[in-house]
Write an enzyme that holds these catalytic residues in place. Sequence first.
Site, mmCIF file in Angstrom:
data_model
loop_
_atom_site.group_PDB
_atom_site.id
_atom_site.type_symbol
_atom_site.label_atom_id
_atom_site.label_comp_id
_atom_site.label_asym_id
_atom_site.label_seq_id
_atom_site.Cartn_x
_atom_site.Cartn_y
_atom_site.Cartn_z
ATOM 1 C CB THR A 1 -0.900 0.048 1.237
ATOM 2 O OG1 THR A 1 -0.098 -0.172 2.380
ATOM 3 C CG2 THR A 1 -1.995 -0.979 1.169
ATOM 4 N N GLY A 2 0.347 2.346 -0.362
ATOM 5 C CA GLY A 2 1.177 3.534 -0.411
ATOM 6 C C GLY A 2 1.381 3.939 -1.835
ATOM 7 C CG PHE B 1 -0.065 8.180 -6.132
ATOM 8 C CD1 PHE B 1 -0.353 9.385 -5.515
ATOM 9 C CD2 PHE B 1 1.126 8.033 -6.800
ATOM 10 C CE1 PHE B 1 0.546 10.435 -5.583
ATOM 11 C CE2 PHE B 1 2.026 9.080 -6.872
ATOM 12 C CZ PHE B 1 1.745 10.285 -6.258
ATOM 13 C CB THR C 1 -4.389 -0.877 -2.253
ATOM 14 O OG1 THR C 1 -4.834 0.111 -1.346
ATOM 15 C CG2 THR C 1 -4.105 -2.158 -1.519
ATOM 16 C CE LYS D 1 0.396 2.436 -6.833
ATOM 17 N NZ LYS D 1 1.838 2.635 -6.775
ATOM 18 C CG ASP E 1 6.677 9.934 -5.833
ATOM 19 O OD1 ASP E 1 7.462 10.526 -5.065
ATOM 20 O OD2 ASP E 1 5.710 9.243 -5.430
#
Length: 691
Positions: A372-373, A375, A377, A396, A495
Amino acid sequence: MKFIVVSLLFLMLTVPVRRAQRTTTTTTTTTEFSFGGFSGNQSQILTTGVATIKPDGLLRLTDRNANVTGTAFYSKPVRLLANSTVGSFSTSFVFVIIPTSSSNGGFGFTFTLSPTPDRPGAESAQYLGLLNERNDGNLTNHVFAVEFDTVQGFKDVSDRSGNHIGLNFNNLASDVQEPVVYYDNDESDRKEDFLLQSGDPIQALLDYDGPTQTLNFTVYPARLKSRPVKPLISRPVPKLLEIVQEEMYVGFTAATGRDQSSAHYVMGWSFSSGVDPPPLVAEPFNLSELPHPPPNTAKKTGYDPQVLSLIVALSGVTLILLALLFFFVMYKKRLQQGEILEDWEINHPHRLRYKDLYAATDGFNVNRIIGTGGFGTVFRGSPSSSSSSSDQIAVKKITPNSMQGVREFVAEIESLGRLRHKNLVNLQGWCKHKNDLLLIYDYIPNGSLDSLLYSRPRQSGAVLSWNVRFQIAKGVASGLLYLHEEWEKIVIHRDVKPSNVLIDDDMNPRLGDFGLARLYERGGSLSHTTVVVGTIGYMAPELTRTRKSSTASDVFAFGVLLLEIVSGRRPTDSGNFFLPDWVMELREILTAVDPRLGSCYDSIEAKVSLAVGLLCCHQRPESRPSMRMVLRYLNGDEDVPVIDDHWGYSDSSTSDLGSKFEGYVSSDRASSSVTSFSITRISSTSVISGR
Ligand SMILES: *[C@@H]1O[C@H](CO)[C@@H](O)[C@H](O)[C@H]1NC(C)=O
Ligand SMILES: *[C@@H]1O[C@H](CO)[C@@H](O)[C@H](O)[C@H]1NC(C)=O
Ligand SMILES: *[C@@H]1O[C@H](CO)[C@@H](O)[C@H](O)[C@H]1NC(C)=O
Ligand SMILES: *[C@@H]1O[C@H](CO)[C@@H](O)[C@H](O)[C@H]1NC(C)=O
Ligand SMILES: *[C@@H]1O[C@H](CO)[C@@H](O)[C@H](O)[C@H]1NC(C)=O
Ligand SMILES: *[C@@H]1O[C@H](CO)[C@@H](O)[C@H](O)[C@H]1NC(C)=O
């Protein structure tokens, strides 16, 4: 000439009289006739008022004009009285009543025994063309009538219904009155009611038995296969003796009302009477042997309120059923397809079916969550039951804050889907389901760089070796170079951080989630466009000023990542620690190398890596190297520029130790990144910040 016509008329008028006189003398008391339609029999029917025989053979007693009467009698008198008793007779006829509209028809007709072959002075409406206001009820009338009334009678009391049969003696107030029903032959006592003014042919049968003075009357819809066995009326009528004279005429009278009117037709009529031998019992007519019934031209507009409410109720029910059917069909369709597509979604080759994804992930089962994380799960999925680990997928699931952003993003994904590089996670496709966007990637088994650097050593003590670290650093650089320079468009990752670097079986790094942050930059919920997306510690200082991601801001994040790989330290902590500043301040740069490696590292490669990391973290974007240069430095193809205290200064006015900061990272930027960012959205590792 005139004389001949007058004589003929005289002859015609006198013939019946003379024959009647002769029957009296010869005591011939039998009359028998049967008209299956009246074509060619006009001379035997005497009509008055509006009554007429139509060319198609129908006897029409009245049309649908208001306030009219009509009579039709058999031209010859019938001898019914013999030896002071009324002789037996039997009659059968088929009639049709067509109202003006199904709710508004009016008045009726009678079958009549009358002393005259017409009804002079008879009035319309409730007098039915039979009597009038003055002679109604007078015993000198000598009329007997079976009335077929479609309107509640003039003198009828309130419990008598409009649709009825009556037996009338000199009087329009019926002695006997029955609603219009017939007895079902199968269930002897069940009454079936029907409407006289239905527009359909109706059969009537009347039998009078002289010796018992019994009158039987039956009426029923002519479409029935067999006549009802039980008559509607069966009773002695001694009163008939007061009515019947030596000779009587038999026939029909009819009338319409002043504002209610119906057309009255007789389709066929048979009659027989006699004392010796007794008359034949009249049989029902066979409809196929009669003229066609008149067309039912009743207007369907005015409905009976009951019928109307029934229609309204039925339409309501039908509508509801149709609506249910519609929703059921839509639901089925949705179940089959798993989704309803918007127009823009249809022509994208990388769109996958939600149904398939749902099946592959066991319905997004929590046991399938592999992360998770970022943007959203991430679920592990197996597209087919017999899947080896190589064709597993990672799904995702993202819930973006605006669908408008998704639409633009999907257009971009179509091109991102074509990106192919050994250091990128392959994006297989996407799917939109309700408010979720699903991105489907190759499944990378070893997890992320983040877990290899931090979690796994804590759990198992297995520290990443230097060779692997260096290989990973070069791999990530190579992937970023592809995004920035080698593909047909410039793709900015936005990112770059260890948790977005996945490590495959060969310890080869693969950069994932490229471009995803863009979704949030575009997202509408953070009202203005001043949204900065990224992760604290990896965001270039200019992002807080310009809010524009660039390849240089990716390079900055890569620099931090590189220092992190070498040192094994996170870029920030809760205090004022900032990794590039810390490395810059070290007197001996190699002390930055991860102490867990001990001396098991290549000191040249480590030095180069730390230097390149610092270069990438330069405060001014234009001073950072391109990814192509970075890769050349790491591969040893190019010497790394010497970094001294003055390298990267924006102005050369100061020379104190503190100025070292400014070349790479300003201390106020470092503090602002930790303390003064207003954090609007936090997932486990990412933030979107803005102000
Ligand atoms: C009615 O007219 C037809 C044809 O003219 C004739 O054959 C038939 O006998 C007539 N019916 C009666 C009852 O007189
Ligand atoms: C009905 O017709 C009769 C004669 O045909 C006439 O005297 C009478 O006034 C009419 N009544 C109405 C209401 O039109
Ligand atoms: C009529 O009545 C007379 C006596 O009143 C009787 O002689 C005669 O047979 C009767 N005729 C019939 C047909 O019944
Ligand atoms: C019955 O009719 C007759 C003849 O038309 C007449 O003389 C007599 O007064 C009427 N009776 C009544 C009660 O109206
Ligand atoms: C009248 O009806 C009754 C009862 O159905 C029956 O017994 C009788 O024979 C009928 N009479 C005639 C004249 O049809
Ligand atoms: C009515 O007439 C048609 C034709 O003439 C015949 O086929 C049918 O059997 C008749 N129906 C009855 C109930 O007599």
